[in-house]
Write a protein that holds these residues in place. Sequence first.
Motif, PDB file in Angstrom:
ATOM      1  N   HIS A   1       2.177   5.704   2.464  1.00  0.00           N
ATOM      2  CA  HIS A   1       0.725   5.510   2.549  1.00  0.00           C
ATOM      3  C   HIS A   1       0.307   5.633   4.015  1.00  0.00           C
ATOM      4  CE1 HIS A   1      -0.297   3.928  -1.436  1.00  0.00           C
ATOM      5  NE2 HIS A   1       0.788   3.189  -1.409  1.00  0.00           N
TER       6      HIS A   1
ATOM      7  N   CYS B   1       5.416   1.950   0.561  1.00  0.00           N
ATOM      8  CA  CYS B   1       5.267   0.631  -0.055  1.00  0.00           C
ATOM      9  C   CYS B   1       6.485   0.452  -0.960  1.00  0.00           C
ATOM     10  CB  CYS B   1       3.973   0.577  -0.858  1.00  0.00           C
ATOM     11  SG  CYS B   1       3.950   1.782  -2.204  1.00  0.00           S
TER      12      CYS B   1
ATOM     13  N   CYS C   1      -1.102   4.612  -7.118  1.00  0.00           N
ATOM     14  CA  CYS C   1       0.140   3.920  -6.752  1.00  0.00           C
ATOM     15  C   CYS C   1       0.238   2.543  -7.409  1.00  0.00           C
ATOM     16  CB  CYS C   1       0.268   3.796  -5.240  1.00  0.00           C
ATOM     17  SG  CYS C   1       1.913   3.249  -4.762  1.00  0.00           S
TER      18      CYS C   1
ATOM     19  N   CYS D   1       1.400  -0.049  -6.283  1.00  0.00           N
ATOM     20  CA  CYS D   1       1.161  -1.175  -5.370  1.00  0.00           C
ATOM     21  C   CYS D   1      -0.329  -1.531  -5.288  1.00  0.00           C
ATOM     22  CB  CYS D   1       1.701  -0.856  -3.983  1.00  0.00           C
ATOM     23  SG  CYS D   1       0.624   0.222  -3.020  1.00  0.00           S
TER      24      CYS D   1
ATOM     25  N   LYS E   1      -1.296   9.412   0.511  1.00  0.00           N
ATOM     26  CA  LYS E   1       0.121   9.404   0.854  1.00  0.00           C
ATOM     27  C   LYS E   1       0.519  10.701   1.519  1.00  0.00           C
ATOM     28  CE  LYS E   1       1.998   6.306  -2.619  1.00  0.00           C
ATOM     29  NZ  LYS E   1       2.711   6.253  -3.904  1.00  0.00           N
TER      30      LYS E   1
HETATM   31 ZN    ZN Z   1       1.840   2.139  -2.865  1.00  0.00          ZN
END
Ligand code: ZN
Length: 442
Positions: A263, A256, A318, A320, A326
């Motif tokens: 991911h 990401c 994360c 994001c 991950k």
């Molecule tokens: Zn991420």
Amino acid sequence: MSSIAVKSDFLDPEISAASRERIASLQLENLRETLKHCYKNNIFYKKRIDDSGLDPDRIKDLSEIEKLPFTSKEDLRRNYPFGLFCTPLSEVVRVHSSSGTTGNPTVVGYTGQDLDMWAHVLGRIMYDVGVRRDDIVQVSHGFGMFTGGFGFQFAAEKLGALVVPISGGNTERQLKIMSDFKSTVLCCTPSYTLHMAEVGEKLGIDFAKLHLRFGFLGAEPWTEPMRREIERRMHMIALNSYGLSEVIGPGVSCECLARSGLHINDDHFLTEIIDPETGKTLPAGTKGELVFTSLTKKAFPVLRYRTKDISYIYEDDCACGKTFIKMARPLGRSDDMLIIRGVNVFPSQIEEVLMKVEDLEPHYLIVLTKENYMDKIEVWVEVSEGVFHEKLMDLEAFEKSIESKLYSAIGIHIKVSLKEPRTIARSEGKAQRVLDKRQERN
Ligand code: ZN
Ligand code: ADP
């Protein structure tokens, strides 16, 4: 609706940002479905499930999958071409095959629903980093039996972007189209991307003036310094994209915008890490071989497929917002690992060192030979334009300084041979980093 059905919208916050418990329960539900599907429709898998004593209806925990033996590339080859398919061929609408980097190709198949799922999971990755309908996606992966081209084609199309299916090769044309069509996204291997950068610079193209925003780059190992080099020269954000045909193709995992690990599309692919020697499952954070079980595929599901790719998996918080686990940037395949005087070396570790040395170009080849029955390793690497002649007098000193950097990072002596610019073969797909001349007669 069966639990195997896939939603078709691209924002999946209720899944991609769900709690780990929610994802695990979805995985468990789909694992049962997949096992039942394999059991019912494929004799090879039926026997394996019977022998393991696993009852798909009674599985209570994902870890019970460890009772099943692994599926290997050899199993795929032995069942060539369609022996591991789990639907009648009349339901299969497409086949692909691995590029055969390490031997005979293996064949994989997709139903219409599998293709939808594939476009969905890869499209979702692209959407999540910001690719939209008004993007122009140049797909420079090969089209054909290789999954790269078609994978990105259908994903970007499903997202509503304009797709340019240019395929690999013909670099000047690639650059003309990139410039004339104002491509904003590039899907390619990192090595071919660098080759485009080099040819473009030679033609006087200013990449800062082009429109590239993102590169989804993968299908081969590459390193962090290589990413910096690509981003500096191509003026785009370069994201690491990973996949393999046996699991689906591109779309298994991708970075990401946080760019700190890839991911995994966790709701569709169950991931384990094993010790490649003993086959034992390793805890999160420990480096080993990636093993995948598909959770929603119909035509060609895989149960505990050994990828030979070396990485590790972990959960993090994360930026994001996705909760999908991950995997670390794959180091390479266990097949590509060189054992030189007892030390294990991946080509990507050599790349990591070379890319940090000023005045070297990102083009190298590792050459293995035998001398007096001993393995000898040498690396050929290009120096930057001008430097070769400028440094002609002290090329040897330059070589020695790189050799000592390699020695301190890797722990073995690797001979360095500097080459003139543009003398090492460029790749238009997956780069060949190792030339093994050990079997050749002199
Ligand atoms: Zn991420
Ligand atoms: P083949 O095994 O014949 O090369 P594929 O075309 O399916 O067949 O390639 C998948 C393989 O490519 C993966 O198993 C892995 O070794 C490599 N690969 C794909 N993406 C990446 C990546 N981002 N980083 C490192 N290796 C990758």
